[in-house]
Design a protein around this motif. Structure first.
Motif, PDB file in Angstrom:
ATOM      1  N   LEU A 223       0.866  -1.173   0.000  1.00  0.00           N
ATOM      2  CA  LEU A 223       0.000   0.000   0.000  1.00  0.00           C
ATOM      3  C   LEU A 223       0.908   1.229   0.000  1.00  0.00           C
ATOM      4  CD1 LEU A 223      -2.641  -1.195   2.630  1.00  0.00           C
ATOM      5  CD2 LEU A 223      -2.540  -1.658   0.167  1.00  0.00           C
ATOM      6  N   ALA A 224       1.023   1.854  -1.164  1.00  0.00           N
ATOM      7  CA  ALA A 224       2.025   2.895  -1.376  1.00  0.00           C
ATOM      8  C   ALA A 224       1.375   4.258  -1.578  1.00  0.00           C
ATOM      9  CB  ALA A 224       2.879   2.553  -2.599  1.00  0.00           C
ATOM     10  N   SER A 225       1.995   5.293  -1.005  1.00  0.00           N
ATOM     11  CA  SER A 225       1.503   6.653  -1.215  1.00  0.00           C
ATOM     12  C   SER A 225       2.568   7.648  -0.793  1.00  0.00           C
ATOM     13  CB  SER A 225       0.209   6.907  -0.427  1.00  0.00           C
ATOM     14  OG  SER A 225       0.429   6.800   0.968  1.00  0.00           O
ATOM     15  N   HIS A 226       2.303   8.914  -1.051  1.00  0.00           N
ATOM     16  CA  HIS A 226       3.201  10.006  -0.666  1.00  0.00           C
ATOM     17  C   HIS A 226       2.352  11.254  -0.433  1.00  0.00           C
ATOM     18  CE1 HIS A 226       6.951  12.684  -1.759  1.00  0.00           C
ATOM     19  NE2 HIS A 226       6.598  12.787  -0.485  1.00  0.00           N
ATOM     20  N   PRO A 227       1.673  11.333   0.703  1.00  0.00           N
ATOM     21  CA  PRO A 227       0.805  12.477   0.990  1.00  0.00           C
ATOM     22  C   PRO A 227       1.549  13.813   0.936  1.00  0.00           C
ATOM     23  CG  PRO A 227       0.393  10.703   2.537  1.00  0.00           C
ATOM     24  CD  PRO A 227       1.607  10.311   1.751  1.00  0.00           C
ATOM     25  N   THR A 228       0.813  14.845   0.605  1.00  0.00           N
ATOM     26  CA  THR A 228       1.411  16.177   0.495  1.00  0.00           C
ATOM     27  C   THR A 228       1.995  16.638   1.828  1.00  0.00           C
ATOM     28  OG1 THR A 228       0.993  18.412  -0.337  1.00  0.00           O
ATOM     29  CG2 THR A 228      -0.698  17.462   1.082  1.00  0.00           C
ATOM     30  N   PRO A 229       3.085  17.397   1.813  1.00  0.00           N
ATOM     31  CA  PRO A 229       3.588  17.965   3.067  1.00  0.00           C
ATOM     32  C   PRO A 229       2.536  18.894   3.682  1.00  0.00           C
ATOM     33  CG  PRO A 229       5.211  18.200   1.302  1.00  0.00           C
ATOM     34  CD  PRO A 229       3.946  17.750   0.662  1.00  0.00           C
ATOM     35  N   PRO A 230       2.373  18.865   4.999  1.00  0.00           N
ATOM     36  CA  PRO A 230       1.333  19.683   5.644  1.00  0.00           C
ATOM     37  C   PRO A 230       1.775  21.124   5.885  1.00  0.00           C
ATOM     38  CG  PRO A 230       2.456  18.361   7.281  1.00  0.00           C
ATOM     39  CD  PRO A 230       3.058  17.982   5.947  1.00  0.00           C
ATOM     40  N   VAL A 231       2.538  21.665   4.941  1.00  0.00           N
ATOM     41  CA  VAL A 231       3.058  23.035   5.048  1.00  0.00           C
ATOM     42  C   VAL A 231       2.921  23.711   3.674  1.00  0.00           C
ATOM     43  CG1 VAL A 231       4.632  22.629   6.980  1.00  0.00           C
ATOM     44  CG2 VAL A 231       5.376  22.060   4.679  1.00  0.00           C
ATOM     45  N   PHE A 232       3.564  24.840   3.485  1.00  0.00           N
ATOM     46  CA  PHE A 232       3.527  25.577   2.214  1.00  0.00           C
ATOM     47  C   PHE A 232       2.108  26.022   1.856  1.00  0.00           C
ATOM     48  CE2 PHE A 232       6.901  22.221   1.619  1.00  0.00           C
ATOM     49  CZ  PHE A 232       7.958  23.037   1.969  1.00  0.00           C
ATOM     50  N   ASP A 233       1.318  26.405   2.859  1.00  0.00           N
ATOM     51  CA  ASP A 233      -0.024  26.910   2.593  1.00  0.00           C
ATOM     52  C   ASP A 233      -0.235  28.147   3.466  1.00  0.00           C
ATOM     53  OD1 ASP A 233      -0.215  25.672   5.062  1.00  0.00           O
ATOM     54  OD2 ASP A 233      -1.467  24.021   4.368  1.00  0.00           O
ATOM     55  N   GLY A 234      -1.443  28.408   3.915  1.00  0.00           N
ATOM     56  CA  GLY A 234      -1.728  29.565   4.748  1.00  0.00           C
ATOM     57  C   GLY A 234      -2.509  29.158   5.970  1.00  0.00           C
ATOM     58  N   PRO A 235      -3.169  30.128   6.609  1.00  0.00           N
ATOM     59  CA  PRO A 235      -3.919  29.810   7.834  1.00  0.00           C
ATOM     60  C   PRO A 235      -5.081  28.852   7.602  1.00  0.00           C
ATOM     61  CG  PRO A 235      -4.333  32.075   7.104  1.00  0.00           C
ATOM     62  CD  PRO A 235      -3.185  31.565   6.303  1.00  0.00           C
ATOM     63  N   GLU A 236      -5.504  28.709   6.347  1.00  0.00           N
ATOM     64  CA  GLU A 236      -6.587  27.755   6.052  1.00  0.00           C
ATOM     65  C   GLU A 236      -6.125  26.304   6.193  1.00  0.00           C
ATOM     66  OE1 GLU A 236      -4.085  27.399   2.645  1.00  0.00           O
ATOM     67  OE2 GLU A 236      -4.782  29.225   3.656  1.00  0.00           O
ATOM     68  N   ASN A 237      -4.788  26.086   6.157  1.00  0.00           N
ATOM     69  CA  ASN A 237      -4.182  24.766   6.377  1.00  0.00           C
ATOM     70  C   ASN A 237      -4.681  23.727   5.365  1.00  0.00           C
ATOM     71  OD1 ASN A 237      -2.501  22.929   7.655  1.00  0.00           O
ATOM     72  ND2 ASN A 237      -3.989  22.377   9.226  1.00  0.00           N
ATOM     73  N   ARG A 238      -4.783  24.122   4.120  1.00  0.00           N
ATOM     74  CA  ARG A 238      -5.302  23.198   3.097  1.00  0.00           C
ATOM     75  C   ARG A 238      -4.402  21.986   2.891  1.00  0.00           C
ATOM     76  NH1 ARG A 238      -2.947  27.536   0.309  1.00  0.00           N
ATOM     77  NH2 ARG A 238      -1.673  26.979  -1.518  1.00  0.00           N
ATOM     78  N   ASN A 239      -3.085  22.177   2.986  1.00  0.00           N
ATOM     79  CA  ASN A 239      -2.171  21.041   2.817  1.00  0.00           C
ATOM     80  C   ASN A 239      -2.164  20.140   4.048  1.00  0.00           C
ATOM     81  OD1 ASN A 239      -1.435  21.829   0.236  1.00  0.00           O
ATOM     82  ND2 ASN A 239       0.332  23.009   0.929  1.00  0.00           N
ATOM     83  N   GLY A 240      -2.249  20.747   5.222  1.00  0.00           N
ATOM     84  CA  GLY A 240      -2.297  19.946   6.441  1.00  0.00           C
ATOM     85  C   GLY A 240      -3.525  19.062   6.485  1.00  0.00           C
ATOM     86  N   LYS A 241      -4.660  19.592   6.040  1.00  0.00           N
ATOM     87  CA  LYS A 241      -5.901  18.820   6.067  1.00  0.00           C
ATOM     88  C   LYS A 241      -5.915  17.754   4.979  1.00  0.00           C
ATOM     89  CE  LYS A 241      -8.346  22.539   8.373  1.00  0.00           C
ATOM     90  NZ  LYS A 241      -9.322  23.654   8.298  1.00  0.00           N
ATOM     91  N   ARG A 242      -5.298  18.053   3.853  1.00  0.00           N
ATOM     92  CA  ARG A 242      -5.200  17.027   2.807  1.00  0.00           C
ATOM     93  C   ARG A 242      -4.276  15.896   3.257  1.00  0.00           C
ATOM     94  NH1 ARG A 242      -3.811  18.314  -3.584  1.00  0.00           N
ATOM     95  NH2 ARG A 242      -4.779  16.433  -4.474  1.00  0.00           N
ATOM     96  N   ASN A 243      -3.158  16.258   3.875  1.00  0.00           N
ATOM     97  CA  ASN A 243      -2.238  15.239   4.386  1.00  0.00           C
ATOM     98  C   ASN A 243      -2.957  14.315   5.363  1.00  0.00           C
ATOM     99  OD1 ASN A 243      -0.366  14.584   6.935  1.00  0.00           O
ATOM    100  ND2 ASN A 243       0.915  14.506   5.112  1.00  0.00           N
ATOM    101  N   HIS A 244      -3.735  14.892   6.273  1.00  0.00           N
ATOM    102  CA  HIS A 244      -4.485  14.101   7.248  1.00  0.00           C
ATOM    103  C   HIS A 244      -5.406  13.111   6.554  1.00  0.00           C
ATOM    104  CE1 HIS A 244      -8.103  13.273   9.670  1.00  0.00           C
ATOM    105  NE2 HIS A 244      -7.317  13.349  10.732  1.00  0.00           N
ATOM    106  N   ASP A 245      -6.164  13.579   5.567  1.00  0.00           N
ATOM    107  CA  ASP A 245      -7.138  12.702   4.915  1.00  0.00           C
ATOM    108  C   ASP A 245      -6.470  11.681   3.998  1.00  0.00           C
ATOM    109  OD1 ASP A 245      -9.183  13.893   6.263  1.00  0.00           O
ATOM    110  OD2 ASP A 245     -10.081  14.896   4.531  1.00  0.00           O
ATOM    111  N   GLU A 246      -5.319  12.039   3.395  1.00  0.00           N
ATOM    112  CA  GLU A 246      -4.589  11.056   2.583  1.00  0.00           C
ATOM    113  C   GLU A 246      -4.110   9.890   3.448  1.00  0.00           C
ATOM    114  OE1 GLU A 246      -2.039  12.118  -0.848  1.00  0.00           O
ATOM    115  OE2 GLU A 246      -2.077  14.146  -0.012  1.00  0.00           O
ATOM    116  N   ILE A 247      -3.698  10.174   4.660  1.00  0.00           N
ATOM    117  CA  ILE A 247      -3.280   9.107   5.570  1.00  0.00           C
ATOM    118  C   ILE A 247      -4.491   8.350   6.100  1.00  0.00           C
ATOM    119  CG2 ILE A 247      -2.148   8.650   7.787  1.00  0.00           C
ATOM    120  CD1 ILE A 247      -0.365  11.102   7.202  1.00  0.00           C
ATOM    121  N   ARG A 248      -5.542   9.085   6.425  1.00  0.00           N
ATOM    122  CA  ARG A 248      -6.760   8.446   6.930  1.00  0.00           C
ATOM    123  C   ARG A 248      -7.342   7.457   5.916  1.00  0.00           C
ATOM    124  NH1 ARG A 248     -12.608  11.107   6.999  1.00  0.00           N
ATOM    125  NH2 ARG A 248     -13.517   9.068   6.581  1.00  0.00           N
TER     126      ARG A 248
END
Length: 386
Positions: A223-248
């Motif tokens: 089971l292979a993947s590479h979720p986005t880094p949870p940084v390089f965004d703004g206060p909306e935390n769009r990358n952090g939330k995507r990273n969370h759901d990619e792992i979930r």
């Protein structure tokens, strides 16, 4: 001792060795901007040019690390994908892995798997809200400078069941129940992404793969993947939330119905994992203890009843690299965090594990001295027994 007894001991020893295999993950940073300037019109061919030369020192060092770790199965993150991937991968295997590097024994991988990813694929929208729909970088379906940037490659010494492989590149983020997509908000409370953006954004910033590998007449699902880094965004935390759901996604995929019934693959098959044996591999860009991610995602995966998390790969080199940090020995990236994972199923016995991180005075330290030497990540391995 009788000859029969000696013979039986030899057969038992050979059988035991055959049942123990080493599985690894390694973010190799073999992405084009390491070989050509990001502004180069030929950037998409940067890795191909470096590989075909047969002499690029960073790639030679990566090959040497793989030869010294000697996994039978290994996932490489940040290995660019293209329509010409097959000859490029063959070139990497034949010109680098098949050639003994600095005294390390050559290694071969008769089987490999790669597929398209979302990085650099034009969304047609201004996803980062800078007033320009550039089609690349943060306006792509996954951050990248061209389609296939930061791709993935799986190498194996065991046969791959290609016809049974499942990919989830196009699974829509909005179709995950209780997703965090709808919680991405501007500071004024309005939705960050438009309805059109929400209707087309895939969950995976690269892809999620379920690759069955046949080992001694049994099947292990990689089971292979590479979720986005949870940084390089703004206060909306769009990358952090995507990273969370990619792992979930993996935690749901391992679960029985109804938790996994929403999942569909790129061939429209709806189902979670079928099979007892699996290993989750990849740079997950998350730690339960450190970093900028939402720790609930990785914590839920590590605590899943089907995941064997009774061990944590470690190294003395990492401990030395970040003195005084209580988590240091388990770090897998040079900025100081556990980011890369090899997580077997509870159906697989863990024999040993480690992180390739030579200490400062080790002669092999030259291989990981800096990102130019090889990568800013380390190879992580686990020995398992069926």
């Amino acid at each position: 001792m009788s000859r029969t007894a000696i013979f039986l001991i030899m057969i038992y020893s050979i059988s035991s060795q055959a049942e123990t295999i080493r599985v690894a993950t390694f973010n190799v940073s073999m992405e084009a901007s390491n070989y050509l300037a990001p502004s180069s019109p030929d950037l998409a061919n940067g890795l191909q040019r470096a590989v075909f030369s047969g002499k690029h020192q960073q790639i030679r060092n990566i090959a040497e690390i793989i030869q010294r770790v000697r996994p039978q199965i290994i996932l490489l993150n940040e290995f660019d994908y293209s329509q010409q991937s097959w000859p490029m991968i063959k070139g990497f295997i034949e010109k680098y892995l098949n050639q003994a590097q600095e005294g390390a024994l050559a290694i071969d991988y008769p089987y490999f798997y790669t597929a398209a990813v979302n990085t650099g694929v034009d969304s047609g929208l201004d996803l980062d809200k800078d007033g320009l729909a550039s089609g690349i970088k943060a306006d792509a379906l996954g951050y990248g400078l061209f389609p296939g940037h930061y791709g993935m490659l799986l190498l194996s010494q065991f046969p791959i069941a290609f016809e049974e492989a499942r990919t989830f590149q196009h699974f829509l983020w909005k179709d995950m129940p209780n997703n965090l997509l709808h919680n991405i908000r501007e500071e004024n409370g309005q939705a960050y992404y438009s309805q059109k953006a929400q209707s087309l954004l895939p969950l995976s910033s690269k892809s999620h793969w379920d690759i069955p590998i046949k080992v001694n007449e049994q099947t292990i699902h990689i089971l292979a993947s590479h979720p986005t880094p949870p940084v390089f965004d703004g206060p909306e935390n769009r990358n952090g939330k995507r990273n969370h759901d990619e792992i979930r996604f993996w935690a749901d995929y391992l679960s029985a119905a109804p938790q996994s019934t929403y999942i569909y693959d790129d061939k429209a098959k709806q189902a979670g994992l079928t099979g007892a044996h699996f290993v989750i591999l990849g740079d997950l860009n998350a730690s339960p203890e450190e970093g900028d991610g939402i720790p609930a995602g990785i914590k839920s995966l590590l605590a899943h009843p089907r995941v064997n998390d009774q061990f944590t790969p470690s190294s003395e080199g990492a401990k030395q690299h970040t003195l005084g940090n209580p988590q240091a020995a388990t770090h897998t990236a040079n900025w100081g965090m556990r980011a890369d994972y090899v997580l077997p199923s509870v159906s697989l016995e863990v024999i040993d594990s480690g992180v390739f991180w030579p200490k400062l005075k080790d002669p092999l330290y030259r291989l990981i001295k800096n990102r130019q030497s090889s990568s800013d990540h380390r190879a992580v391995w686990v020995d398992i027994r069926l």
